[in-house]
Design a protein around this motif. Structure first.
Motif, PDB file in Angstrom:
ATOM      1  N   ASN A  67     -10.391  19.106 -23.292  1.00 16.15           N
ATOM      2  CA  ASN A  67     -11.739  19.648 -23.453  1.00 16.15           C
ATOM      3  C   ASN A  67     -12.555  18.729 -24.367  1.00 16.15           C
ATOM      4  O   ASN A  67     -12.014  17.998 -25.195  1.00 16.15           O
ATOM      5  CB  ASN A  67     -11.667  21.058 -24.014  1.00 16.15           C
ATOM      6  N   TRP A  96     -11.352  23.869 -28.356  1.00 13.06           N
ATOM      7  CA  TRP A  96     -10.004  23.484 -27.929  1.00 13.06           C
ATOM      8  C   TRP A  96      -9.731  21.993 -28.105  1.00 13.06           C
ATOM      9  O   TRP A  96      -8.604  21.541 -27.954  1.00 13.06           O
ATOM     10  CB  TRP A  96      -9.812  23.837 -26.444  1.00 13.06           C
ATOM     11  N   PRO A 143     -11.154  29.989 -20.113  1.00 16.76           N
ATOM     12  CA  PRO A 143     -10.954  29.927 -21.570  1.00 16.76           C
ATOM     13  C   PRO A 143      -9.677  30.595 -22.056  1.00 16.76           C
ATOM     14  O   PRO A 143      -8.955  30.041 -22.894  1.00 16.76           O
ATOM     15  CB  PRO A 143     -12.205  30.628 -22.117  1.00 16.76           C
ATOM     16  N   THR A 168     -15.813  21.196 -28.680  1.00 19.44           N
ATOM     17  CA  THR A 168     -15.351  22.490 -28.193  1.00 19.44           C
ATOM     18  C   THR A 168     -14.230  22.999 -29.095  1.00 19.44           C
ATOM     19  O   THR A 168     -13.594  22.241 -29.824  1.00 19.44           O
ATOM     20  CB  THR A 168     -14.834  22.395 -26.753  1.00 19.44           C
ATOM     21  N   LYS A 194      -6.434  28.437 -21.499  1.00 21.08           N
ATOM     22  CA  LYS A 194      -6.365  27.051 -21.968  1.00 21.08           C
ATOM     23  C   LYS A 194      -5.130  26.750 -22.836  1.00 21.08           C
ATOM     24  O   LYS A 194      -4.513  25.689 -22.673  1.00 21.08           O
ATOM     25  CB  LYS A 194      -7.661  26.681 -22.700  1.00 21.08           C
TER      26      LYS A 194
END
Length: 294
Positions: A77, A83, A48, A81, A51
């Motif tokens: 992703n 992202w 995470p 999510t 990213k």
């Protein structure tokens, strides 16, 4: 369609290798790996906190033009999510061959994704590759396949599918064969590529090659891979053999010579137009693979 035109329009996807975009050395190494396609990963292979940097690296790599004839894609992703939106917009602007999205579950999601790509300025050549890896997606796979002309491929997430079914990984994949067939049927009905899932044990070469053969026999276009050592086996398994190419040329020649004379046979086999169509596809695949090496 001529054999030359068929070869020009066919893109080999025998070996499709996942590469973690957070690993600069991996991105550099990918330039020399003889795979047909790369999936520059922003999802499972990236922690995470890494990213955002991985997103920037993947987009720079996809836009660089330094990967030769390889089909370069970016896996973002998933929908929902934190992202996803930034991933999708950045990937669209980088203009890879495709944006790969995990766990696509409906035709509405396909349309949502396509809308997001287009609003972010994705060029026309950037396709959507939808990962099919849940029971809901498998049960609705035909409508997903037909949801948008920008959809270019299904990528099967076999690990997630096995998990969601409470099944087990076994040689021959009997627990998920009905799902694999259903996804293939939908992909062929919609005219898109269909890529088989990964093989997890990178040390089990025999098991990997057996699964490649199974996938080829079922009709997959190629296989997604998790290690560069799997590329050679996938390339060989999903390419027509020299014998198959020679047989295809001979069958087509026999059909052309016997056109108008009633029944045509080749090496004792009756030849119809459907056999000629299959032979022309074999030649198109072989010629497109040969072009990759030029």
């Amino acid at each position: 369609m001529s054999e030359q035109a068929s070869a020009q329009s066919f893109t080999p996807l025998r070996s499709v290798l996942y590469m973690p975009s957070s690993n600069e050395r991996a991105l550099e190494k990918a330039k020399s790996i003889p795979c047909d396609a790369l999936i520059l990963d922003l999802e499972d292979a990236v922690a995470p906190d890494a990213k955002p940097a991985a997103r920037e690296a993947a987009c720079a790599a996809a836009a660089s033009g330094e990967y030769g004839r390889r089909t370069v894609t970016i896996r973002v992703n998933g929908i929902g999510t934190e992202w996803h939106d930034a991933d999708l917009a950045a990937a669209a602007q980088a203009g890879p061959a495709a944006v790969v999205v995990p766990k696509v579950g409906s035709a509405d999601e396909v349309r949502q994704l396509v809308d997001g790509l287009e609003r972010a300025g994705a060029p026309d050549h950037t396709r959507l590759w939808a990962m099919v890896e849940t029971p809901v997606a498998v049960l609705d796979v035909l409508s997903i396949a037909q949801a948008s002309p920008r959809l270019g491929a299904f990528v099967i997430g076999t690990n997630d599918l096995v998990k969601e079914l409470y099944a087990e990984h076994v040689p021959g994949r009997a627990p998920i064969l009905p799902s694999l067939h259903q996804i293939l049927l939908a992909g062929r009905a919609a005219g898109i590529a269909v890529l088989d899932g990964v093989y997890n044990d990178v040390k089990d070469a025999d098991g990997f090659l057996a699964e490649c053969r199974q996938g080829r026999e079922m009709g997959f276009d190629g296989k997604t891979l998790i290690h560069p050592g799997q590329v050679e086996g996938a390339n060989a398994a999903f390419a027509p053999s020299p014998e198959a190419v020679e047989d295809a040329r001979g069958l087509i020649a026999a059909f052309e010579e016997g056109r108008g004379s009633g029944v045509v046979t080749y090496h004792g086999r009756m030849v119809e137009q459907l056999h000629v169509d299959s032979a022309r596809r074999t030649l198109a695949i072989a010629e497109a693979i040969e072009a990759l090496a030029d």
